[in-house]
Scaffold this active site. Structure first.
Site, PDB file in Angstrom:
ATOM      1  N   HIS A 199       7.236   9.071  12.365  1.00  0.00           N
ATOM      2  CA  HIS A 199       7.186  10.906  11.973  1.00  0.00           C
ATOM      3  C   HIS A 199       8.719  10.476  11.980  1.00  0.00           C
ATOM      4  O   HIS A 199       8.939  11.528  11.902  1.00  0.00           O
ATOM      5  CB  HIS A 199       5.957  10.840  13.419  1.00  0.00           C
ATOM      6  CG  HIS A 199       4.891  10.640  12.615  1.00  0.00           C
ATOM      7  ND1 HIS A 199       3.867   9.906  13.211  1.00  0.00           N
ATOM      8  CD2 HIS A 199       4.019  12.161  12.717  1.00  0.00           C
ATOM      9  CE1 HIS A 199       2.770  10.155  13.207  1.00  0.00           C
ATOM     10  NE2 HIS A 199       2.158  11.303  11.993  1.00  0.00           N
TER      11      HIS A 199
ATOM     12  N   GLU B 143      -8.097   9.806   7.296  1.00  0.00           N
ATOM     13  CA  GLU B 143      -7.076   8.672   7.167  1.00  0.00           C
ATOM     14  C   GLU B 143      -7.530   6.542   8.033  1.00  0.00           C
ATOM     15  O   GLU B 143      -6.632   6.433   8.606  1.00  0.00           O
ATOM     16  CB  GLU B 143      -5.994   9.440   8.653  1.00  0.00           C
ATOM     17  CG  GLU B 143      -6.395   9.881   9.765  1.00  0.00           C
ATOM     18  CD  GLU B 143      -5.627  10.552   9.799  1.00  0.00           C
ATOM     19  OE1 GLU B 143      -3.834  10.374   9.898  1.00  0.00           O
ATOM     20  OE2 GLU B 143      -5.834  11.147  10.938  1.00  0.00           O
TER      21      GLU B 143
ATOM     22  N   ASP C  34      -1.952   6.910   7.767  1.00  0.00           N
ATOM     23  CA  ASP C  34      -2.751   6.176   8.715  1.00  0.00           C
ATOM     24  C   ASP C  34      -3.736   4.938   7.885  1.00  0.00           C
ATOM     25  O   ASP C  34      -3.906   4.462   8.245  1.00  0.00           O
ATOM     26  CB  ASP C  34      -3.202   6.774   9.970  1.00  0.00           C
ATOM     27  CG  ASP C  34      -2.511   7.201  10.934  1.00  0.00           C
ATOM     28  OD1 ASP C  34      -1.723   6.696  11.299  1.00  0.00           O
ATOM     29  OD2 ASP C  34      -2.467   8.182  11.116  1.00  0.00           O
TER      30      ASP C  34
ATOM     31  N   CYS D 201      -2.457  14.986   2.280  1.00  0.00           N
ATOM     32  CA  CYS D 201      -0.977  14.522   2.633  1.00  0.00           C
ATOM     33  C   CYS D 201      -0.385  13.961   3.457  1.00  0.00           C
ATOM     34  O   CYS D 201       0.528  14.540   4.167  1.00  0.00           O
ATOM     35  CB  CYS D 201      -1.951  16.125   4.005  1.00  0.00           C
ATOM     36  SG  CYS D 201      -2.420  15.340   5.302  1.00  0.00           S
TER      37      CYS D 201
HETATM   38  C1  PEP Z   1      -1.537  10.994   7.815  1.00  0.00           C
HETATM   39  O1  PEP Z   1      -1.403   9.675   9.016  1.00  0.00           O
HETATM   40  O2  PEP Z   1      -1.373  10.497   5.989  1.00  0.00           O
HETATM   41  C2  PEP Z   1      -1.065  11.844   7.714  1.00  0.00           C
HETATM   42  C3  PEP Z   1      -0.512  12.619   7.040  1.00  0.00           C
HETATM   43  O3  PEP Z   1      -0.599  11.917   9.287  1.00  0.00           O
HETATM   44  P1  PEP Z   1       0.390  11.542  10.291  1.00  0.00           P
HETATM   45  O4  PEP Z   1       1.729  11.010   9.237  1.00  0.00           O
HETATM   46  O5  PEP Z   1       0.898  12.405  11.274  1.00  0.00           O
HETATM   47  O6  PEP Z   1      -0.290  10.517  11.384  1.00  0.00           O
HETATM   48 MG    MG Z   2      -2.111   9.999  10.302  1.00  0.00          MG
END
Ligand code: PEP
Ligand code: MG
Length: 595
Positions: A204, A446, A470, A517
């Site tokens: 992140h 995910e 994920d 996403c």
């Molecule tokens: C993902 O896991 O692809 C996602 C968009 O959520 P995050 O990156 O916030 O875990």
């Molecule tokens: Mg995620």
């Protein structure tokens, strides 16, 4: 060390380090090392009795610095060749020079000052003498001496106290690691870029860097051992390269490269007002991911049609208390109103994994990504969850909101979350508070179990959003933030692509739209394969939107389908990646050359 006497003499040797590209862009500047104080030692008088302990402290630090240099030498020689490693062999010679350490010991006995002060004095004397030397070899030793000197001083002064908040001048931040909450405090104005020892492409921290449009390289393993305060670096976030103490030739070359990218980006931005559709007129939505309400500006300026993922947990970071329903409502409403008439897909709190909130007592599990995270946490804390749901519902009256739950592992969890949503709705109804009663409610896909049961989920969810960050880590058993196994984190692995395809097909059977996403959506090499699978929406960091639009507008759905079909016949991630890159080069050469 006295100012002005630092780094006198010959230029320091250039060193090239390779890590993981985390956020695109090229930047050149001085470093700011998190956790390391400026090397100006506080001067202090000592008593006769303290002299032996100061000397012994000095000897211990010489020993630990020696080990540190040997480790770096080994690593650099192995990874970059013996020639580069020799830089550090020269440092060892300086460290082992008995004249230097004897002079330090003699002076400390005589002057009775703390070791840091005496050591800095001796170091400065050496640098002055050498800079006057006629012999070029001797003058060349200045950079070795200052480097080793700084390393010894750094270890003598110790104290990992300097945080990101101390940054004043525009610099490139160097750190062992940065938490997403640290990154959230960075400003483009003061942080030119950042580089860390650990971390992966989809951590992140890396995602936040992209949103802030700050070039970043992670997973460099030991950059914090290599750079010294005052060093200059080139950071290439496109290729994951950091060059320490670059020569003028390299600086000029990278300045040129930077201008070239800026020029191409300007050209792509001109596509902003053209529709996002393939040559045979298949419409594909291009949305942007955001972490904070401020990021909306970037979504709009890059021409994205809405927000495909709003990571609301960032609103909970860097504060001691939980945001109230009113505070959350104001934030969500402002995003909804600014993005209107386009939709905003708002994701409920995804705490845990690599995102910790100090005010919520989430224990640091042994396996945080497999632990008490996201919807699991929210279902166990309906107080926190319902407050957020009410704020989202209220905001839905001011724009076009879609709601989605993170880390859904099966239909039961989805239903349980909806029970709390219904409670939130009925509480608002009782108070006659308006909300969009038709707000779509979707599931993030995910977790592999959700992808594998997406046929059932599609019957109850209004849309899917595939979270590949994920999904990849869970299906390939590769921790997304661990640089040591980053080579196994393969978005093109056939297992991953089959799960994505299965999710899209199951969604379409029930007539619900399917978006993606995760960071894969901004990975230009994969775009044609995803178009060919029939993906309805790409939601990526806004900076990737112009390139994606160029790809979408350059291919036909029919041709993309053929590429997908071919790719899925292959059995390894490498084969598929090479094939996807070759197809991109053939079908959209301008973009392939930029990447
Ligand atoms: C993902 O896991 O692809 C996602 C968009 O959520 P995050 O990156 O916030 O875990
Ligand atoms: Mg995620």
């Amino acid at each position: 060390m006295q100012k002005g006497k630092k780094d006198k003499g010959k230029e320091k040797k250039q060193l090239q380090l390779r890590g993981i590209p985390a956020a695109p862009g090229i930047t050149i500047g001085k470093v700011y090392i998190v956790g390391v104080e400026d090397l100006l030692p506080p001067e202090r008088n000592i008593t006769e009795q303290e002299v032996p302990s100061e000397i012994s402290r000095f000897k211990k630090v010489l020993e630990s610095t020696r080990k540190e240099i040997i480790n770096i030498e080994k690593k650099i020689s192995k990874e970059m060749g013996v020639e580069q490693g020799k830089i550090f062999s020269a440092h060892l010679l300086v460290l082992d020079d008995p004249v230097l350490s004897e002079e330090v010991v003699t002076r400390i006995r005589k002057k009775k000052k703390n070791i840091e002060t005496i050591f800095a004095e001796v170091l400065n004397k050496y640098v002055s003498v050498l800079s006057e030397a006629r012999d070029e070899y001797l003058r060349d030793r200045i950079s070795d001496i200052t480097d080793v000197g700084k390393r010894i001083l750094r270890n003598l002064i110790g104290g990992d106290t300097r945080g990101i908040e101390g940054l004043i001048d525009r610099s490139i931040v160097i750190a062992y690691d940065l938490a997403p909450s640290d990154t959230a405090m960075m400003h483009k104005g003061s942080v030119l870029g950042f580089a860390t020892d650990i971390g992966g492409r989809t951590s992140h921290t890396a995602i936040m860097a992209k949103s802030l449009e700050i070039p970043a390289v992670v997973g460099l393993e030991n950059i914090t051992d290599i750079v010294m305060p005052g060093d200059t670096v080139i950071l290439d976030g496109f290729h994951g390269i950091v060059i320490v103490n670059p020569t003028k030739r390299f600086i000029d070359q990278y300045e040129k490269e930077k201008k070239k990218h800026e020029h191409l980006e300007k050209q792509l931005i001109d596509l902003k007002f053209l529709p996002s559709e393939t040559l045979d007129k298949r419409k594909i939505i291009l949305a942007g991911n955001i972490e904070l309400p401020e990021d909306v500006a970037s979504v709009i300026s890059h021409g994205a049609e809405g927000v495909g993922l709003y990571r609301t947990e960032y609103f909970f970071m860097n504060r001691k208390d939980l945001p109230t329903e009113e505070e959350q409502f104001n934030a969500y409403r402002s995003v909804a109103a600014r993005i209107k008439p386009h939709p905003v897909t708002i994701r409920t709190l995804d705490v845990g994994g690599d995102k910790f909130l100090s005010q919520l007592d989430v224990p640091k599990d042994m396996n945080p990504f497999l632990g008490w995270r996201a919807i699991r946490f929210c279902l166990a804390r309906p107080d926190v969850f319902k407050t957020q749901l009410k704020a989202i519902l209220r905001a839905s009256a001011f724009g076009k909101l879609r709601l989605m739950y993170p880390m859904i592992s099966g239909i039961e969890e989805f239903r349980k979350a909806n029970v709390v949503l219904e409670e939130a709705k009925s509480e608002l109804r009782k108070k006659n508070i308006e909300f969009d009663k038709d707000m779509p409610v979707g599931a993030m896909i995910e977790v592999p179990s959700a992808a594998l049961t997406s046929d059932a989920l599609a019957k109850e969810a209004d849309f899917f959003s595939i979270g590949t960050n994920d999904l990849i880590q869970y299906s390939l058993a590769v921790d997304r933030v661990n640089e040591k196994i980053a080579y196994l984190y393969e978005p093109t692995h056939p297992a991953v692509l089959n799960l994505i395809r299965m999710t899209i097909n199951n969604g379409h059977k029930e007539n619900i739209p399917v978006g993606l996403c995760g960071e894969v959506s901004g990975d230009i090499a994969l775009a044609i394969i995803l178009i060919g699978m029939g993906l309805d929406e790409f939601s990526s960091s806004p900076i990737a939107v112009p390139e994606l639009k160029k790809v979408i507008r350059s291919v036909s759905f029919l041709d993309a389908q053929k590429v997908t079909e071919e790719a899925l016949k292959m059995t390894t991630g490498t084969e598929i990646l090479n094939y996807a890159k070759a197809k991109l080069m053939e079908m959209v050469p301008d973009i392939a050359l930029m990447n």
